[in-house]
Design a protein around this motif. Structure first.
Motif: not given
Length: 276
Positions: A168-170, A175-176, A181-183
């Motif tokens: 998640t932090d990555t 900037g994803i 980010r969801l997919t």
């Protein structure tokens, strides 16, 4: 003579060992069903009970019942309702599960209500849904959805909550965000648990499809089984039960194929981790 100088095994022996794997797998799959059928055959033949016909009688009746008009009037409508209800339950469970899994405040706010509705057995809702919706296809779909949605929803929530914080932090650092980010992160990370919930939901959907057709219906597999029972057509009743079992096996095999394709990355990662 050293081990390296030992002669290679004959080609026929290598082929025999290579073919032993699939043959053993076939024996493992077929052995238990064959033993159960033989045991059933022996028990039914020795008892002579009218209510427990032999597998030969059921097999002979199966084609007469289901390779005719009933496959169009009962089997196909049941399969259509089953798949439609399961698809609707999957869409609701995954969609709502992702939203609740990503939002801790929303999850805490809705948890008491979800636990209340989850505790209600879906068959109890059949009389209420009959009054509210009527004795029709939407009522049967509502019964299926009311039961199969819960394992999908809960597994999705837990899968989304268990997303690796490092990943998640990555994503945040690179900037994803948003749909990407969801997919790429959330759904992919949660997909093993989502698929587990879908498999459980499919089993529940089959049960509720039969129950909804047994209560009030003029077509479907559940209706056919009850109709045969009431008219004392016992071999015909058993053919309906066997057909439901075969339907469950076929759907499980098809789901397994989809699951292996969807989770190919996951099984590959586990294999690499295990071998390493």
């Amino acid at each position: 003579m050293s081990v390296s100088d030992a002669p290679a095994p004959p080609r026929t022996a290598r082929k025999a060992r290579t073919g032993a794997g699939p043959l053993l797998r076939v024996l493992q799959v077929l052995l238990l069903p064959v033993l159960l059928i033989l045991g059933w055959w022996a028990g039914s033949a020795s008892s002579g009970s009218f209510y427990m016909p032999t597998p030969a009688v059921i097999a002979g009746t199966f084609g007469d019942v289901w390779f005719g008009e009933r496959i169009l009037t009962d089997a196909l409508p049941s399969i259509g309702r089953l798949l439609s209800g399961f698809a609707l339950g999957a869409a609701i469970g995954v969609g709502l599960g992702v939203v609740l899994g990503l939002s801790a405040p929303l999850r805490a706010f809705s948890e008491p209500v979800l636990e209340f509705f989850r505790a209600i057995p879906p068959p109890v809702l059949v009389p209420l849904l009959m009054l509210l919706i009527g004795v029709n296809t939407p009522m049967k779909l509502a019964v299926i959805v009311s039961g199969c949605v819960w394992p999908i929803l809960l597994n999705t929530i837990e899968g989304v909550r268990a997303v690796d914080p490092v990943l998640t932090d990555t994503c945040r650092c690179y900037g994803i965000r948003g749909r990407r980010r969801l997919t790429t992160l959330v759904l992919r990370s949660a997909s093993p648990q989502i698929m587990a919930g879908l498999r459980q939901g499919l089993s529940i959907a089959i049960i509720l499809m039969v129950i909804s057709e047994m209560f009030a219906s003029n077509s479907g597999l559940g209706y056919a089984v009850v109709e045969f029972q009431r008219s004392f057509a016992i071999p015909e009743m058993w053919t309906g039960i066997v057909l439901l079992g075969l339907l469950g096996v076929v759907l499980s095999l098809l789901f397994g194929l989809v699951e292996r394709r969807v989770l190919a990355w996951y099984h590959g990662l586990r294999a690499v981790t295990r071998d390493g």
